[in-house]
Design a protein around this motif. Sequence first.
Motif, PDB file in Angstrom:
ATOM      1  N   ILE A  57     -25.883 114.079 118.774  1.00 38.41           N
ATOM      2  CA  ILE A  57     -25.683 114.833 120.018  1.00 38.41           C
ATOM      3  C   ILE A  57     -24.302 114.571 120.608  1.00 38.41           C
ATOM      4  N   LEU A  58     -23.818 113.342 120.499  1.00 35.98           N
ATOM      5  CA  LEU A  58     -22.543 112.955 121.118  1.00 35.98           C
ATOM      6  C   LEU A  58     -21.373 113.868 120.743  1.00 35.98           C
ATOM      7  N   PRO A  59     -21.222 114.277 119.471  1.00 38.98           N
ATOM      8  CA  PRO A  59     -20.099 115.168 119.126  1.00 38.98           C
ATOM      9  C   PRO A  59     -20.110 116.494 119.875  1.00 38.98           C
ATOM     10  N   PHE A  60     -21.284 116.981 120.284  1.00 38.66           N
ATOM     11  CA  PHE A  60     -21.338 118.226 121.053  1.00 38.66           C
ATOM     12  C   PHE A  60     -20.590 118.055 122.375  1.00 38.66           C
ATOM     13  N   GLY A  61     -20.824 116.930 123.055  1.00 42.41           N
ATOM     14  CA  GLY A  61     -20.118 116.667 124.301  1.00 42.41           C
ATOM     15  C   GLY A  61     -18.620 116.597 124.095  1.00 42.41           C
ATOM     16  N   LYS A 101      -9.506 127.084 142.846  1.00 38.91           N
ATOM     17  CA  LYS A 101      -8.231 126.392 142.695  1.00 38.91           C
ATOM     18  C   LYS A 101      -8.474 124.974 142.180  1.00 38.91           C
ATOM     19  N   ILE A 102      -7.696 124.598 141.164  1.00 41.96           N
ATOM     20  CA  ILE A 102      -7.864 123.300 140.521  1.00 41.96           C
ATOM     21  C   ILE A 102      -7.218 122.203 141.359  1.00 41.96           C
ATOM     22  N   THR A 103      -8.028 121.255 141.745  1.00 39.46           N
ATOM     23  CA  THR A 103      -7.571 120.031 142.405  1.00 39.46           C
ATOM     24  C   THR A 103      -8.091 118.871 141.577  1.00 39.46           C
ATOM     25  N   PRO A 104      -7.562 117.656 141.789  1.00 38.22           N
ATOM     26  CA  PRO A 104      -8.080 116.514 141.028  1.00 38.22           C
ATOM     27  C   PRO A 104      -9.599 116.376 141.124  1.00 38.22           C
ATOM     28  N   LYS A 105     -10.135 116.623 142.300  1.00 36.72           N
ATOM     29  CA  LYS A 105     -11.575 116.508 142.509  1.00 36.72           C
ATOM     30  C   LYS A 105     -12.326 117.573 141.706  1.00 36.72           C
ATOM     31  N   ILE A 106     -11.821 118.829 141.783  1.00 34.55           N
ATOM     32  CA  ILE A 106     -12.439 119.931 141.041  1.00 34.55           C
ATOM     33  C   ILE A 106     -12.306 119.709 139.539  1.00 34.55           C
ATOM     34  N   LEU A 107     -11.140 119.211 139.094  1.00 34.78           N
ATOM     35  CA  LEU A 107     -10.906 118.964 137.670  1.00 34.78           C
ATOM     36  C   LEU A 107     -11.894 117.940 137.132  1.00 34.78           C
ATOM     37  N   ALA A 108     -12.091 116.852 137.874  1.00 36.48           N
ATOM     38  CA  ALA A 108     -13.034 115.808 137.450  1.00 36.48           C
ATOM     39  C   ALA A 108     -14.451 116.368 137.364  1.00 36.48           C
ATOM     40  N   PHE A 109     -14.811 117.177 138.366  1.00 35.61           N
ATOM     41  CA  PHE A 109     -16.149 117.789 138.366  1.00 35.61           C
ATOM     42  C   PHE A 109     -16.309 118.740 137.182  1.00 35.61           C
ATOM     43  N   ALA A 110     -15.276 119.556 136.929  1.00 36.57           N
ATOM     44  CA  ALA A 110     -15.340 120.550 135.856  1.00 36.57           C
ATOM     45  C   ALA A 110     -15.463 119.891 134.486  1.00 36.57           C
ATOM     46  N   LEU A 111     -14.629 118.874 134.230  1.00 33.86           N
ATOM     47  CA  LEU A 111     -14.650 118.214 132.915  1.00 33.86           C
ATOM     48  C   LEU A 111     -15.945 117.440 132.704  1.00 33.86           C
ATOM     49  N   THR A 112     -16.425 116.801 133.773  1.00 43.53           N
ATOM     50  CA  THR A 112     -17.706 116.090 133.666  1.00 43.53           C
ATOM     51  C   THR A 112     -18.839 117.081 133.415  1.00 43.53           C
ATOM     52  N   GLY A 113     -18.802 118.189 134.177  1.00 44.60           N
ATOM     53  CA  GLY A 113     -19.847 119.197 134.030  1.00 44.60           C
ATOM     54  C   GLY A 113     -19.868 119.813 132.650  1.00 44.60           C
ATOM     55  N   ILE A 114     -18.690 120.153 132.110  1.00 44.94           N
ATOM     56  CA  ILE A 114     -18.631 120.806 130.798  1.00 44.94           C
ATOM     57  C   ILE A 114     -19.055 119.847 129.687  1.00 44.94           C
ATOM     58  N   ILE A 132     -29.605 130.001 129.387  1.00 44.07           N
ATOM     59  CA  ILE A 132     -29.215 128.662 129.853  1.00 44.07           C
ATOM     60  C   ILE A 132     -27.863 128.715 130.557  1.00 44.07           C
ATOM     61  N   PHE A 133     -26.914 129.461 129.981  1.00 42.13           N
ATOM     62  CA  PHE A 133     -25.581 129.554 130.591  1.00 42.13           C
ATOM     63  C   PHE A 133     -25.639 130.238 131.963  1.00 42.13           C
ATOM     64  N   PHE A 134     -26.507 131.240 132.073  1.00 41.13           N
ATOM     65  CA  PHE A 134     -26.658 131.900 133.367  1.00 41.13           C
ATOM     66  C   PHE A 134     -27.119 130.897 134.424  1.00 41.13           C
ATOM     67  N   LEU A 135     -28.076 130.053 134.050  1.00 39.44           N
ATOM     68  CA  LEU A 135     -28.565 129.029 134.974  1.00 39.44           C
ATOM     69  C   LEU A 135     -27.472 128.011 135.304  1.00 39.44           C
ATOM     70  N   ILE A 136     -26.705 127.618 134.272  1.00 35.24           N
ATOM     71  CA  ILE A 136     -25.645 126.631 134.473  1.00 35.24           C
ATOM     72  C   ILE A 136     -24.590 127.162 135.446  1.00 35.24           C
ATOM     73  N   ILE A 137     -24.158 128.415 135.229  1.00 34.29           N
ATOM     74  CA  ILE A 137     -23.159 129.009 136.121  1.00 34.29           C
ATOM     75  C   ILE A 137     -23.720 129.164 137.534  1.00 34.29           C
ATOM     76  N   PHE A 138     -24.977 129.587 137.610  1.00 32.07           N
ATOM     77  CA  PHE A 138     -25.640 129.768 138.904  1.00 32.07           C
ATOM     78  C   PHE A 138     -25.685 128.460 139.703  1.00 32.07           C
ATOM     79  N   ILE A 139     -25.853 127.349 138.985  1.00 31.82           N
ATOM     80  CA  ILE A 139     -25.930 126.050 139.668  1.00 31.82           C
ATOM     81  C   ILE A 139     -24.546 125.467 139.941  1.00 31.82           C
ATOM     82  N   ASN A 140     -23.666 125.509 138.931  1.00 38.56           N
ATOM     83  CA  ASN A 140     -22.395 124.792 139.037  1.00 38.56           C
ATOM     84  C   ASN A 140     -21.331 125.510 139.868  1.00 38.56           C
TER      85      ASN A 140
END
Length: 370
Positions: free
Chosen positions: A14-18, A48-61, A99-107
């Motif tokens: 599973i780890l390689p998927f992340g 707009k990308i800020t350090p906070k948004i970037l960290a959230f985005a990379l963690t989320g993805i 699943i992607f629809f739900l992910i976008i709806f939440i994130n």
Amino acid sequence: MKISPLVKRNALRILPFGCIWLLFACIFLWIEYAAIGDITNTPASAIKITPKILAFALTGITLIGLLVGSIEILFLNKLFEKKSFLTKIVSKFLIYLFIFFLIIFINYPIAVSLELNISVFHPTVWSKYVDFLFSITHLSTVIQLGVSLLFSLLYAEISENLGQNVLLNFFTGKYHKPVSETRIFMFVDMKSSTAIAEKLGHIKYFDFLKDYYFNLSNAIIKNQGEVYQYIGDEIVISWNFKAGIKQNNCINCFFDMKLDLEKKKDVYLKTYNIFPEFKAAIHYGQVTTGEIGALKKEIFFTGDVLNTTARIQGLCNIYNAELIISQNLLEHLNLTKDFTIRKLKEETLRGKKESVDLFEVEKIGEQQLL
């Protein structure tokens, strides 16, 4: 807390998927940043990308990648294992689309609330979400998710066909140059396979073999074995020496395979009117391991131990034994508690000058357990 080999194997799969999803997220963010240039050019529907948004985005993805990997490895692989390739692709596409629809709806609303520093339930957040759904940004997001999904599914298919360890060794170049290793080999041969094939016919026999190999796989994983080759009705299983002798893994693997097959006996008799049985030999020695092949690459073992193990396995019929091991291997195992050991006649194997001491191994109380 001790982690079982199955859990460890699944986690490593599973780890390689992340990692794949994180890598592509970084690539797409860099492309998007390079294309926009000035942050003031960011579309109204984009965040707009800020350090906070970037960290959230990379963690989320990354978490999305791990989620996709978990769904793929733990559920969808098993669900669609016997389906056609087209059925797999279409079905998985629809599942992931939902699943992607739900992910976008939440994130997306969460990211907007972080950007504007307001509650996720604020009307402005959901107004921007509606704008996003009908924007080029949404299309771009779907494409990014699709590309990441495509590559992760390609990884899954390649890994499934080559074997996880083989794929990892190719990537790391572990065997790009031949290396010498000490390995244990078990040659497992189905009894009366020719008669079974004649009775079932080629197509049904192929399905029979697929079920047979599938039902043996959990025992191999549980005992840290690796499938080296499928040769007709024969399986060659291999262990790193330390992993093979640890807790008698190489011996337990044989009896766990028998037990797992026995649990499916009624299914085999109902489906094929035949129940498969097998015999095996186990031996260890030095091998040279490396990548080989011009038109098709594979990890290849060469060494006398393979020929010797195959010839020992050929003696199972002569001695009416299900499992024969060499004395060389026996000396490294602790079989006094759960197994009975019977010494066989000293044999001079074909092509060898020196004789080999062989032993039949049976599990105590096996019949009662079955």
